[in-house]
Enzyme design. Structure first.
Site, PDB file in Angstrom:
ATOM      1  N   SER A 143       0.872  -1.163   0.000  1.00 41.82           N
ATOM      2  CA  SER A 143       0.000   0.000   0.000  1.00 41.82           C
ATOM      3  C   SER A 143       0.914   1.220   0.000  1.00 41.82           C
ATOM      4  O   SER A 143       2.089   1.123   0.376  1.00 41.82           O
ATOM      5  CB  SER A 143      -0.884  -0.002   1.253  1.00 41.82           C
ATOM      6  OG  SER A 143      -1.393   1.287   1.532  1.00 41.82           O
ATOM      7  N   THR A 144       0.378   2.347  -0.406  1.00 35.50           N
ATOM      8  CA  THR A 144       1.157   3.580  -0.241  1.00 35.50           C
ATOM      9  C   THR A 144       1.595   3.736   1.208  1.00 35.50           C
ATOM     10  O   THR A 144       2.687   4.243   1.494  1.00 35.50           O
ATOM     11  CB  THR A 144       0.318   4.799  -0.664  1.00 35.50           C
ATOM     12  OG1 THR A 144       0.129   4.763  -2.078  1.00 35.50           O
ATOM     13  CG2 THR A 144       1.004   6.109  -0.277  1.00 35.50           C
ATOM     14  N   THR A 190      33.630  35.587  28.552  1.00 37.37           N
ATOM     15  CA  THR A 190      32.316  35.124  28.983  1.00 37.37           C
ATOM     16  C   THR A 190      31.416  36.338  29.092  1.00 37.37           C
ATOM     17  O   THR A 190      31.834  37.387  29.573  1.00 37.37           O
ATOM     18  CB  THR A 190      32.382  34.404  30.344  1.00 37.37           C
ATOM     19  OG1 THR A 190      32.947  35.281  31.327  1.00 37.37           O
ATOM     20  CG2 THR A 190      33.246  33.151  30.252  1.00 37.37           C
ATOM     21  N   SER A 321      29.674  46.289   0.193  1.00 37.20           N
ATOM     22  CA  SER A 321      28.705  47.378   0.259  1.00 37.20           C
ATOM     23  C   SER A 321      28.615  48.100  -1.073  1.00 37.20           C
ATOM     24  O   SER A 321      29.607  48.242  -1.791  1.00 37.20           O
ATOM     25  CB  SER A 321      29.102  48.369   1.357  1.00 37.20           C
ATOM     26  OG  SER A 321      28.264  49.504   1.352  1.00 37.20           O
ATOM     27  N   SER A 322      27.407  48.563  -1.379  1.00 35.53           N
ATOM     28  CA  SER A 322      27.210  49.349  -2.592  1.00 35.53           C
ATOM     29  C   SER A 322      27.496  50.825  -2.353  1.00 35.53           C
ATOM     30  O   SER A 322      27.529  51.610  -3.303  1.00 35.53           O
ATOM     31  CB  SER A 322      25.769  49.179  -3.089  1.00 35.53           C
ATOM     32  OG  SER A 322      24.859  49.641  -2.097  1.00 35.53           O
ATOM     33  N   LYS A 327      34.745  47.887   2.038  1.00 33.05           N
ATOM     34  CA  LYS A 327      34.094  47.085   3.080  1.00 33.05           C
ATOM     35  C   LYS A 327      33.928  45.646   2.595  1.00 33.05           C
ATOM     36  O   LYS A 327      33.438  45.402   1.504  1.00 33.05           O
ATOM     37  CB  LYS A 327      32.735  47.672   3.434  1.00 33.05           C
ATOM     38  CG  LYS A 327      32.102  47.050   4.685  1.00 33.05           C
ATOM     39  CD  LYS A 327      30.832  47.825   5.064  1.00 33.05           C
ATOM     40  CE  LYS A 327      30.297  47.365   6.417  1.00 33.05           C
ATOM     41  NZ  LYS A 327      29.796  45.993   6.370  1.00 33.05           N
TER      42      LYS A 327
END
Length: 478
Positions: A143-144, A190, A321-322, A327
């Site tokens: 069966s499925t 920490t 960066s545009s 960067k």
């Protein structure tokens, strides 16, 4: 009938199927009914292979039990081998991964493709199902509801083997960096505050061990997938199968896959329960949590370069960066973070779908499958992406790392066995108020000599602290 089409019939009537298609009318209807995503079963070759392995095992069992003609069984087995060994018809599984019906469309797609390959091998035309039928022969004793989840489990297990290999390669990459950076002293932190010194190598080795633990966890939970319900048929009662079929089919499945498959303890329980998927995907979520944390650390350690920690350099891969010149961003850890977020989201999908079953069947397994295959796939790719485009090219800024150590107030902790905790408090407070180093204040107060400080603050001692005091000033002394 046109040479470009063939006519097939099902419960709902007749339909025209492309003559060159190896799938049939059931698959055609599924294509028409489910147009949710652009992702098809063909896009998941492991799933196709898993389903075909189930069909091969079933045919082998049916042949031995003589429940179908020997010639038909041989044709089905040969058709399965065409797919498994030669990749035949891997593009003939066009059903959307999102589908109703508990996977019936995938099961019938598989039955039809194998039937038509088998028909050609027998010298017949596609669609001549009187000789080899998708339901009566390929799906015999199935069966499925048992074939689909079994194929799914085999497919996920196979995919997890590849994921484990990817994790191990990433782990080895971190281990190589741990060796490379083993003598570079740096400040441990920490709560994002200076703590005590460690080495950069120790930090990277911790990443490696973390991944080693995840490999063990995934391997342990993956074993749950090999307990299959093949032979359960509709709800787990084994309807329409000889009593010998289920254990024999599972035995044949183990032979076909090479995996230690075992029958489920209770086929009714196994047919309705999706708990194994929850466990396995939980392991994937845990891996995602750990990998995301590692990437957070890599981004933080490489931050700057002038106004951040700048302890390590990640490979420069693209302009960041545009608008801001010069960067460069940590794009690979960022994309791995996003992969991990998606996996964590998929875990919620798996959980909700596993809970959504009713009575003897969970019809939501297709979305569980989509989520699990996606998670394994993108995690595997993320491991390789992180290794090849980031980890292998990381370099250390030794002077920066060591500078943080010797300028940190935190190293006063190392002096506790030598000058006492109270004197340590005083030294730390003076350092904070004046900006002087711990070394300067300790020398000014006559608590230790230059030679003693050189010994205590040596790389070897900071890496392996020696707590036997050479000199101790009582806390009552001022």
């Amino acid at each position: 009938m046109s040479n470009n089409i063939r006519i097939e019939e099902d419960l709902l009537g007749t339909r025209e199927v492309p003559a060159d298609a190896y799938y049939g009318v059931h698959t055609l209807r599924a294509i028409e009914n489910f147009y949710i995503s652009n992702n098809k079963i063909s896009d998941i070759p492991e799933f196709v292979r898993g389903m075909v392995m189930v069909k091969k095992a079933a045919a082998m069992a049916n042949k031995e039990l003589q429940t179908i003609p020997k010639s038909v069984a041989n044709a089905i087995i040969a058709a399965c081998d065409e797919v498994l060994n030669n990749g035949k018809c891997m593009d003939q599984f066009p059903v959307d991964v999102y589908q109703g019906g508990a996977g019936t469309s995938v099961n019938m797609n598989t039955n039809e493709v194998l039937a038509n390959i088998g028909l050609e091998l027998m010298g017949h035309q596609k669609g001549e199902y009187q000789y080899l039928n998708p339901n009566d022969h390929v799906n015999k004793c199935q069966s499925t509801n048992d074939a689909y989840p079994t194929g799914f489990r085999i497919a996920v297990y196979s995919s997890l083997i590849k994921l484990v290999d990817a994790i191990n390669q990433l782990r080895e990459g971190f281990e190589r960096k741990a060796v490379e950076f083993q003598d570079i002293l740096k400040m441990g932190r920490t709560q994002l505050q200076d703590a005590v010194p460690m080495t950069l190598g120790q930090e990277f080795r911790a990443f490696s061990i973390l991944l080693k633990e995840e490999v063990k966890n995934i391997q342990r939970t993956a074993e749950l997938l090999l307990e299959v319900n093949l032979g359960a048929t509709a709800i787990g009662t084994g309807l329409n199968t000889p009593k010998e079929y289920s254990p024999l089919a599972v035995k044949k499945l183990a032979e076909v896959t090479g995996f230690p498959c075992v029958p489920a303890e209770d086929l009714i329980e196994a047919t309705s329960d999706c708990g194994a998927y929850v466990m396995v995907h939980g392991a994937l979520k845990r891996l995602a949590v750990k990998m995301s944390k590692i990437c957070n650390d890599l981004r933080l350690l490489s931050s700057g370069p002038r106004a951040g920690l700048n302890e390590i350099n990640l490979p420069e891969l693209q302009a960041g960066s545009s608008i801001m010149p010069a960067k460069v961003n940590p794009v690979v850890p960022e994309v791995v973070n996003q992969v991990c977020f998606k996996v964590i989201g998929n875990d919620t999908t798996v959980t909700m779908a596993a809970e959504a079953g009713q009575l003897q069947l969970n019809v939501m397994e297709p979305v569980i499958g989509q989520a699990m295959f996606e998670s394994v796939h993108i995690l595997t790719n993320a491991c390789y992406n992180l290794l090849e485009k980031c980890i292998n090219g990381i370099t250390a800024n030794k002077e920066v790392c060591e500078g943080y150590v010797y300028n940190s107030i935190g190293i006063v902790t190392y002096l506790n066995p030598f000058i006492g905790h109270h004197n340590g408090d005083i030294v730390g407070k003076i350092c904070a108020e004046t900006g002087k180093s711990v070394r300067e204040v300790v020398l000014e107060r006559g608590l230790l000599t230059e030679a003693e400080l050189d010994d205590i603050f040596s790389v070897q001692n900071l890496m392996h602290p020696a707590y036997k005091a050479k000199r101790y000033t009582d806390e009552s002394e001022q």
